[in-house]
Design a protein around this motif. Structure first.
Motif: not given
Ligand code: NA
Ligand code: NA
Lengths: 109, 110, 789, 158, 503, 138, 140
Positions: E227-229, E231-233, E248-250
């Motif tokens: 999910w991260l790569p 959507s983060y852009h 993500t740090k949470v």
């Protein structure tokens, strides 16, 4: 609670649940959308009965509150679904493939 | 004791009508006829059971709520039926052996 | 432009130029003060704690080795920066250049002076970064960028290995302090991790000092401006690796692996580089390969490790720094004035650029190893040490011989070719460079001569203490120009003779070499590209398969991870070892329970399998109602009400949304995929198993009992569920309503913020770039003020 | 409405007097109060209308409940018999009532009573369309609605 | 005591309400900045208190633990809240120039502040179910922020983000339910003791794995990071930045919290899994970055890769490793958020984040180049920047434990990180702009320049400070790690925090 | 009793996983609704099931009946239901809008955020541009 | 909009009825099934019906306030109910009770921050659901 009432409740539960099953079968079978909506609508009404029976069974008036809420909202769901049936049929007649509206704007109905 | 019997009767009768509603929805030939079953038998069945509830608790709060529920069902069930019926008609669901009055088709479909 | 007679000499670099010169000069002066004590055998430790909890101090250890390096760094640094003021002073990015160069110098000084391994590493990496920025200084050129990256990655790889080595060494020694570690040689060499430490340290040293097979980055690094090449890639940075090997000799040296690793890598690099240097036509490249050769030789001799070898290495270290920096600067002047460094083009510049020629000649003679220059001494010591070596004597001596011959040739190519002969027409208007430029090579060349004549000076102040430091005990160092006719001297003479012959034939030699090299299938530089391409291909392959862009695959992997991890853990932990009392479980179940169960099950299966949207919604409704019935049957009226309300709203919302959504089967007919069904069943089964297992145990009801007892007296409520919601766990509820608000706002923003149809199919790129970016036309932007609607 | 209010007040007074404010006691109080008010109606001008309306309401509700039961039994019969007995049809009924509430009331009544189900009302409120389970004689159905149901609703709600 | 722990939650919520009601005027955005500043101040007060008093706890509603909900802060929680305050304020300022009025009117600032509140709540709560609630608060506001603007890429990325995160949420919720079903409690400190008395210890491990997967999705570890790569852009830069820094740090924080406090009954099993996960996460993330050609997508994959390092610290489970993990968390949040902010400025002046379409920033925007280099080289682990110390600690910890392979992997991944940071540098900064554009910071209005560059510079300075003066940070992390490895103080403080301690 | 609920949860989970794995994102939403129900049932059953005795304190009493159902999981489920609804509502609008602007509900066809990977060769060429300078030898 | 006289009439009756009912459910929640959520949900169903029957525009008009503002204000009220005890020197979300009358005899009216909190919950749920539904209805 007397055995009479208790037996009657047990029988009533079976009857109500059988009614629900009848509705469910109709829901699965359809064949048309309104058939399914009717089935769902009837099931919510039967749930009112179920709540009433449970209220008597448990001696808790709390379940009457459940019943009243079901009566309120079952109606709302039916109205929304009925509208869906009505509008949808107007928009897409039959099962002809629908072109996705991503490219061009469709006129509002 | 007699109250218990009355309640038992109401509960049984209510359950029976509920069952009939379900069976009717399942068995009857077309959607509009099925709606007769669901609207009438369903409402009556629930109403009877709710009356039993009202008798069973017989405190004012619960009785009002039970009766309010009945009233509510009486008020909404036919409106719901109207909505579904109209939608069914407009979406041209096939009707079983139904005689259509002249002009009804256009008027109802708009 | 008329000279106004200003007293202060004008520097092309402006204030940055002055800074760039004064800092190294001042540092040089400061380090010079340690010459006395160090020559007297003192080791100075000056510093303070940096990260005491990790045993990291910022501490200078000034001994012979580090001081020699420090003086070379600051001394040559001064000359190079002076040179740069003219070479680059007019460049718009000159201040940045100075910044990088100063950063580099600090890094290099820190590297050679640090007493703490980790601090050493910090500075080691500072030199890596600054050299990256310096090599890529002409950033417009793709070649520069490539070379910079290559240097960074090759030395960076070594650096990371070095870090691991240092940590292991620190662990083995119990300290990161070099001055302590240097006294623990035997313990370290006997440590279980010795081999690993050695390999990791050498990886760092070999990459930094461009030893074969990591050599290829250094010639490419010549893309940097010439002062950078002179400073970093001959005199200082590349010697960082040599420094490290020298420094670690007392700790890691003297073992078989050390010996063989160093002499093989060093020897091979030496020969290989000297041959290739002849093959070059760009004089800077010629010099670059001779630098490689010198680094090889230094490695080789540190590896040999005898006192003579160390002595030779230290002498050669100093010698080489002088002449090589001078030659790089010289060719820089030629390039700067004549516009080319091609050996084929340059001719007869001696009269046009006499000082440069003179300075270059001095340095070249030193490089060729001709007496009475310092280079001669260096070469003699190499021969001596080679002949004294206990193992592989012939090979070492032969290597040095071959290298010396070819260096002789290279010296000729570097100076004789451009300056001697007939001046071509195109160089008619070429003239001498400014004093700031020739001053460096001139001084260094002159020093090469001076130290050749007075070898005592470097001996006492630099080479001697350095050798002591490396060897770990006092070594008798006595530099001499002429020591009688011994084997080394005879070898020198033969070197000159062969060298002269080869010089005369060097063009034919070069062509021959070119043919041989062309036929050689192993090419390191293209190999580098292939490595990067391969890496990228692997990366792309992995990413194509893992981050495939296919959502269903993501979801599949996520659930599969869950199913597999849970199943494996269930089995591994032997969780399902209880006996299920089914009869007990089923006791008291009535028709209504079974009916609800069937109701939900049938609804779920229907929802999963139907192709009609309406049926799906209705099935969802059925499940929702069924779950509500469970809540009713098991005494949760509040939950049941909420469930029914929410379930109805779900149906209502879906019904609204679906007015504009297509049928489930339109264009998205789901292929039958057995592995999906299998996974679904697996996840369901695992969940059931875990749940059954959990419900086998007894539940501790402390919390509930507390709520039951306090709800009325302390929270003044009779509906315990509600009391929990609004009092006992009000914070949960607060968070929950925040979720509801934000969900609504987000949905609203989604629907209102993006009107359907306002974004065209092809409008995406336009929006993402044009909307937010300031466009090339600044006028249009400033017209509407702040540029924000 | 003030008569209705008085009736309520009497009901509450009764309940208070009997000492238990429960629904049954209120209903009893309301009935007794109505009787009292009915007897004393000359004292309250306009109370005639109140009682007439009350009577019509009671009649409406009672007939309605009766018809609901009858219609349900009809459904029961059709559902439980093997053959489908229905002879369905869609019938239009011209409407006299105009107000929204009256229409609502009327249609609800029709839908819950034997054999008929209200499908729609035209937007001008002129015509009602009903689905009848036994539509052999549309005119009979129309008459039943116009003269039975509609009249009673109109009377109760006017 | 209570108010100190509650203010990092109260302030952003109050700000959210006010900023939303004033969303149509300029007050909204200034309220957001003010609220973020307030959050920072309150977090610093919290930190000072924790430093002074050790672990602190407060019972919400004065109900004694474990019956009510406890907020508790040890050093890890406190530092995470401080970092949230720092990045929160930085990005709130950045947003002044980055977020269009259209988005503000749709409630950007409210969403942003609620996100901060959710993050702080997650860091501070001592109750597992309450943690779930904060996760949801965070998640839903991140949904809103992610799609605000509604480009097609955002919608597409949003679907990926939403679907996969919802799965994780459900797993988390189910896990909480099952754990309650075994132990009868939700308070994490109470769970620490309760798990010792579970009838079926193996089952606890099963549930632990369930939590691992749920938090693993949040933390974006292998193989759950998609999910991260994806959507983060896509969203606004401010949004990318706060996501990159905090979200993500949470997940990582939760992994650390639960796998030091609760799920330590079979470390040999659980933490071995974590070790594998760490290694694979590092490698796959960094390879993903190597395959990307977009500024933000490269950075996104690097988040994944860096998470691997943090998980590594937890997996090794030695004091030094946890020191490394804590240090890494702090360092990474600052650096990664900053890199996204730089990407935003680069896009503003060079026109894109696609590396093939931009360039020339080095020549004409040297300040930006410098501001990129600091976090970029820090991320790559070059000394003397913060990232070096983070990696150093972890690699040292790994080598001390004999984890040579994982140390080698960590080092190799560091190298590949250098590779992709220099890819950005080479394309966006060194290479001339393909369209011949000369991207200059002066193209931005003075106001925008101030709003965009001040936070970047401040975060860069912070990176340098951590790098140059690591001792206090290492000491701090050491104390934090001690608390994590010996949770007795935490447990006792939470369970003993008398309801009367309210004042 | 709990056993039946566990089995039911399993069925619900299986059905929802099957739905979530579908390419049609609307089906995912349906799966989401189902699996939320399953999770709620897990919490509910974790508190153990008690028939016919809601956790209410009857009028005149100060504590609920001794056999009253466990109130805590009920409160948790209630919270979870509402949260789940919020998430669902957002997800639904997202799918709705995405369909309109992306023109499809098929997630395989949604390739805007993550465009179809270029053929490796082309990607390589693009990346290689930086490395055009190569020395012929060594 | 459904263009149904029957539905419109029913809706008119139901909206106010549901609103009253929802407030009833809200206020009794602390002692019997009900509370802020349930109340808010029921209250919103009335207006949803209104929106379906007569269109979102009419519904917005009937609401007077923007639903998202209602929701946010509700959140603010709930927050205030939690912060109030903090100002009074107690923990966040500590219930503050005032009993008007004598609790022992059962004749009392409780006023509490807990009730305020629940009212906030009601407004949030009410406003949020209407925000959502009306935004969707605008599309239809
Ligand atoms: Na709650
Ligand atoms: Na993140």
């Amino acid at each position: 609670m007397s055995p009479v009432l208790s037996t009657a409740l047990d029988i009533a539960f079976v009857l109500v649940m059988l009614g629900v099953v009848g509705g469910f079968v109709r829901l699965v079978k359809g064949p048309s959308l309104p058939d399914r909506v009717v089935a769902l609508d009837m099931m919510t009404v039967l749930i009112v009965s179920f709540c009433g029976l449970y209220a008597i069974l448990s001696g808790q008036t709390a379940f009457v509150d459940v019943a009243i809420v079901v009566a309120v909202i079952g109606f709302l769901a039916t109205v929304a679904l009925a509208r869906y049936v009505e509008r949808r049929q107007h928009r897409y007649d039959g099962s002809t493939p629908v072109t996705a509206p991503g490219a061009k704007k469709e006129p509002k109905t | 004791m007699i109250v218990e019997y009355i309640m038992a009767a109401l509960v049984l009768l209510g359950g029976f009508f509920c069952f009939i509603a379900g069976l009717g929805v399942l068995r009857l030939p077309d959607v509009l006829i099925r709606m007769h079953a669901s609207t009438k038998a369903g409402t009556l069945g629930s109403g009877l059971i709710l009356i039993a509830v009202a008798i069973f608790f017989s405190d004012i709060g619960t009785m009002t709520r039970a009766l309010a529920t009945i009233l509510f069902l009486l008020m909404t069930a036919p409106v719901a039926a109207h909505m579904i019926g109209r939608a069914a008609f407009r979406s041209r669901v096939p009707l079983w052996n139904t005689k259509l009055e002249e002009g009804a088709e256009e008027k109802l479909s708009r | 432009m008329a000279d106004t007679g200003a007293e202060v000499p004008r520097l092309a670099g402006g204030p940055a130029g002055w800074v760039s010169i004064l800092i190294p000069a001042a540092l040089f002066a400061w380090f010079a003060q340690f010459l006395g004590p160090v020559a007297a055998g003192e080791v100075l430790l000056i510093g303070f704690d940096w990260v005491p909890s990790l045993d990291i101090r910022l501490e200078m250890m000034v001994d012979g080795l580090s001081l020699t390096f420090a003086l070379l760094i600051t001394g040559i640094g001064t000359l190079v920066t002076l040179y740069s003021t003219s070479y680059l002073g007019a460049h718009p990015e000159y201040p940045r250049f100075v910044l990088y160069l100063m950063a580099f110098m600090v890094g290099m000084l820190g590297l050679v002076l640090s007493d703490n391994l980790i601090a050493l590493f910090v500075f080691w990496e500072v030199t890596t970064i600054s050299s990256y920025l310096l090599i890529g200084f002409t950033s417009d050129s793709a070649k520069s960028r490539r070379s910079a990256l290559q240097a960074l990655l090759v030395t960076g790889t070594g650096g990371l290995a070095l870090l691991a080595g240092m940590i292991l060494l620190g662990q083995a020694a119990g300290t990161f302090s070099l001055s302590e570690i240097l006294t623990m040689g035997d313990a370290i060499r006997g440590h279980a991790h010795y081999d690993a430490i050695l390999v990791l340290f050498l990886a760092g040293a070999f990459t930094k000092s461009a030893q074969f097979p990591f050599h290829f980055w250094l010639p490419n690094a010549m893309a940097a401006p010439t002062p950078v090449s002179a400073y970093l890639h001959s005199a200082t940075m590349v010697k960082g690796g040599v420094y490290l090997m020298a420094r670690m000799t007392p700790t890691l040296g003297g073992t078989e692996p050390w010996f063989w690793a160093l002499i093989i890598a060093g020897g091979f690099t030496t020969v290989f580089a000297s041959v290739l240097s002849i093959r070059q036509t760009d004089i800077k490249q010629v010099l670059a390969y001779t630098t490689l050769m010198a680094l090889g030789a230094l490695t080789l001799f540190i590896g040999v490790g005898t006192s003579a070898a160390i002595k030779a290495a230290m002498v050669f270290l100093v010698v080489h720094s002088f002449y090589k920096a001078a030659l790089f600067l010289m060719i820089g002047i030629v390039d700067h004035e004549a516009g080319t460094r091609e050996v084929g083009d340059l001719r007869g510049l001696a009269l046009k650029m006499p000082v440069t020629f003179f300075a270059g000649a001095l340095a070249a003679i030193s490089m060729a190893g001709i007496p009475p220059f310092f280079g001669f001494i260096g070469k003699e010591f190499l021969y001596d040490a080679g002949l004294e070596a206990e193992t592989a004597r012939i090979w070492i001596t032969g290597t040095i011989f071959a290298a010396s011959v070819l260096m002789f040739v290279a010296a000729g190519i570097a100076v004789a070719r451009p300056f001697l002969g007939k001046l071509p027409e195109r160089f008619k208007d070429t003239h001498e460079g400014p004093w700031t430029m020739w001053m460096g090579p001139f001084l260094l060349g002159a020093l090469s001569l001076f130290f050749g004549i007075y070898p005592d000076i470097p001996e006492v102040w630099m080479v001697g203490p350095a050798t002591d430091a490396v060897y770990g005990s006092d070594v008798d160092v006595d530099l001499y120009l002429f020591h009688g006719i011994n084997a080394a001297f005879i070898l020198s003479m033969i070197t000159f003779a062969v060298g002269l012959v080869l010089y005369l034939a060097h063009q034919r030699l070069r062509d021959g070499l070119a043919r041989i090299i062309a036929a050689n299938p192993i090419k390191f530089d293209p190999g580098w590209d292939r490595t990067l391409d391969g890496l990228r291909a692997i990366a792309e392959w992995q990413t194509r398969h893992l981050q495939s862009g296919i959502l269903t695959r993501y979801i599949f992997i996520t659930f599969a991870t869950f199913a597999v991890a849970m199943a494996v853990t269930l089995w591994w932990q032997d969780v399902l070892n209880f006996r299920l009392d089914v009869a007990n479980e089923l006791e008291g179940l009535l028709f209504k329970h079974w009916a609800v169960l069937l109701f939900i099950t049938a609804g779920a299966i229907l929802a999963a399998l139907t192709r009609s949207r309406m049926t799906a919604i209705a099935a969802l409704g059925v499940v929702g109602i069924g779950v509500a019935l469970i809540f009713i049957m098991f005494s949760a009226p509040d939950v049941a009400i909420t469930q029914l309300l929410v379930e109805t709203l779900v149906v209502v919302l879906v019904a609204v949304a679906m007015l504009k959504l297509p049928h489930l089967h339109v264009r998205t007919a789901e292929p039958h995929r057995p592995h999906h069904a299998l996974l679904a069943v697996a996840v369901g089964t695992v969940t059931t198993l875990v749940m059954v297992a959990v419900l086998q145990g007894n539940l501790d009801l402390r919390l509930t009992e507390y709520f039951n007892e306090t709800a009325y007296y302390e929270a003044y409520g009779s509906n315990i569920v509600n009391v929990i919601l609004v009092d006992f766990r009000a914070l949960d509820t607060f968070g929950e309503i925040a979720v509801v608000v934000i969900a609504a706002l987000s949905a609203y923003a989604l629907l209102r913020g993006t009107r359907y149809g306002t974004i065209r199919e092809d409008g995406e790129a336009l929006r993402d770039t044009v909307d937010d970016a300031v466009l090339p036309d600044p006028a249009a932007r400033s017209a509407d003020g702040e540029g924000r609607a | 409405m003030n008569i209705f209010g008085m009736n309520i007040a009497l009901a509450i007074a009764w309940a208070a007097l009997t000492g238990e404010i429960t629904l049954p006691s209120l209903i009893v109080g309301f009935a007794l109060g109505s009787a009292a008010l009915y007897l004393t109606r000359p004292l309250f001008p306009g109370s005639d209308r109140y009682f007439k309306r009350t009577f019509r309401w009671v009649r409406l509700v009672v007939t309605f409940l009766w018809e609901l039961i009858v219609s349900s039994v009809q459904v029961v019969i059709d559902v439980l018999t093997p053959q489908h007995l229905a002879r369905p049809g869609i019938v239009s009924v011209p409407l006299d009532v105009k107000g929204e509430m009256e229409v609502l009331f009327l249609t609800n009544y029709i839908s819950l009573t034997p054999g008929t189900l209200c499908l729609d009302v035209t937007e001008d409120c002129n015509t009602l369309y009903i689905h009848a389970m036994f539509a052999d004689d549309p005119d009979e159905i129309r008459r039943h609605i116009k003269e039975g149901v509609e009249r009673r609703v109109k009377e109760a709600m006017e | 005591m209570s108010w100190i722990l509650a203010t990092p939650i109260i302030i952003p919520f109050a700000t959210a309400v006010l900023a939303f009601l004033f969303r149509h005027g300029p007050e909204g955005r200034w309220l957001s900045v003010l609220g973020s500043a307030g959050l920072l101040v309150s977090s610093i007060i919290l930190m000072l208190t924790v430093l002074d008093e050790g672990v602190i706890a407060a019972q919400m509603g004065q109900w004694p633990a474990p019956f009510g909900i406890t907020l508790a802060a040890d050093l890890l929680s406190a530092v995470m809240v401080v970092i949230t305050g720092i990045t929160g304020l930085a990005i709130a300022i950045y947003a002044l120039a980055d977020v269009e009025q259209r988005k503000e009117q749709l409630g950007y600032h409210a969403l942003y502040q609620v996100l901060l509140a959710g993050v702080c709540g997650a860091f501070l709560t001592g109750d597992l179910f309450n943690l779930y609630v904060w996760f949801e608060v965070m998640l839903i506001s991140s949904f809103g922020l992610l799609i605000l603007g509604g480009t097609r890429a955002q919608l597409d990325g949003g679907i990926r983000y939403v679907t996969l995160n919802l799965i994780s949420t459900i797993l988390f919720l189910s896990g909480v339910g099952l754990l309650y079903g075994m132990t009868g409690t939700l308070n994490m400190a109470d769970l620490h003791g309760a798990v010792q008395e579970v009838d079926n210890p193996g089952l606890l491990v099963v549930v632990a794995v369930m939590f691992m997967i749920a938090f693993g999705v949040k933390a974006a570890v292998f193989p759950l990071f998609f999910w991260l790569p994806a959507s983060y852009h896509t969203p606004a830069i401010s949004v990318s930045a706060i996501f990159a820094g905090l979200l993500t740090k949470v997940g990582v924080y939760s992994l650390i919290r639960t796998f030091t406090l609760i799920f330590t009954t079979d470390i040999a099993y659980t933490h071995t899994i974590l070790l594998w996960v760490a290694g694979l996460t590092m490698v796959t993330g960094v390879l993903g970055a190597a395959a990307m050609n977009d500024f933000r997508r490269i950075l996104s994959f690097h988040i994944v890769s860096q998470i691997g390092y943090m998980v590594l610290g937890l997996a090794l489970f030695t004091p030094l490793a946890l020191v490394g993990a804590v240090f890494y968390l702090v360092h990474h949040i600052i650096v990664k958020a900053n890199l996204f902010l730089v990407a935003g400025v680069a896009r503003r002046i060079a026109g894109s984040t696609e590396l093939g379409q931009i360039g020339g920033l080095y020549k004409t925007a040297p300040l930006l180049a410098l501001l990129f280099l600091i976090p970029a080289f820090s991320l790559a682990g070059f000394p003397p920047l913060s990232g070096f110390w983070a990696k150093f600690l972890l690699i040292k910890a790994a080598l001390e434990e004999g984890g040579y392979i994982i140390a080698g992997v960590a080092l190799a991944v560091g190298l590949l990180t250098i590779f992709s940071m220099t890819k950005i540098w080479g394309y966006a900064f060194w290479k001339p702009h393909p369209a011949g554009l000369e991207p200059r910071l002066s193209r931005l209005s003075a106001r925008d320049r101030a709003a965009l560059l001040t936070p970047i510079a401040a975060l860069a300075v912070l990176t340098c400070i951590i790098g140059l003066f690591p001792e206090p940070f290492v000491q701090f992390a050491t104390r934090a790690a001690e608390q994590l490895l010996d949770p007795q103080t935490y447990v006792q403080t939470v369970l003993a925090a008398a309801p009367e301690a309210g004042q | 009793m709990e056993l039946l609920v566990a089995i039911m949860v399993g069925v619900l989970v299986a059905a929802s996983v099957h739905l979530m794995l579908a390419r049609n994102v609307l089906r995912f939403i349906f799966g989401l609704v189902l699996i939320s129900n399953a999770a709620n049932l897990i919490i509910f059953a974790s508190g153990r099931l008690t028939p016919e005795s809601p956790p209410l304190i009857a009028e005149g009493e100060t504590t609920p009946a001794l056999d009253a159902a466990n109130a805590l999981p009920q409160a948790l489920v209630l919270t979870a239901i509402v949260i789940g609804f919020g998430l669902f509502a957002f997800a639904l609008t997202l799918v709705y809008r995405a369909y309109q602007n992306l023109g499809t509900l098929n997630s395989d066809e949604m390739r805007v955020a993550e465009p179809q990977a270029q053929k490796p060769s082309t990607a390589g060429q693009v990346a290689e541009k930086q490395y055009i300078a190569r020395d012929a030898d060594a | 909009m459904m263009n149904s006289i029957i539905l419109n009439a029913a809706t008119r009756l139901l909206v106010s009825l549901l609103l009253v009912f929802s407030v009833y459910m809200l206020l009794r929640g602390h002692n019997l099934p009900g509370g802020g959520f349930i109340g808010g949900l029921i209250g919103s169903t009335g207006f949803i019906l209104y929106a379906i029957a007569m269109g979102p525009k009419a519904c917005r008009k009937a609401l007077h306030f923007e639903p998202q503002n209602i929701a946010m204000i509700g959140l603010g009220i709930s927050l205030a109910a939690g912060v109030f005890p903090v100002v009074m020197g107690e923990s966040f979300f500590t219930g503050q009770w005032i009993f008007i009358g004598d609790r022992a005899s059962g004749d009392y009216i409780p006023v509490s921050s807990v009730l305020v909190f629940d009212i906030g919950v009601y407004l949030v749920v009410f406003g949020a659901i209407l925000t959502l539904v009306l935004a969707l209805e605008d599309e239809v």
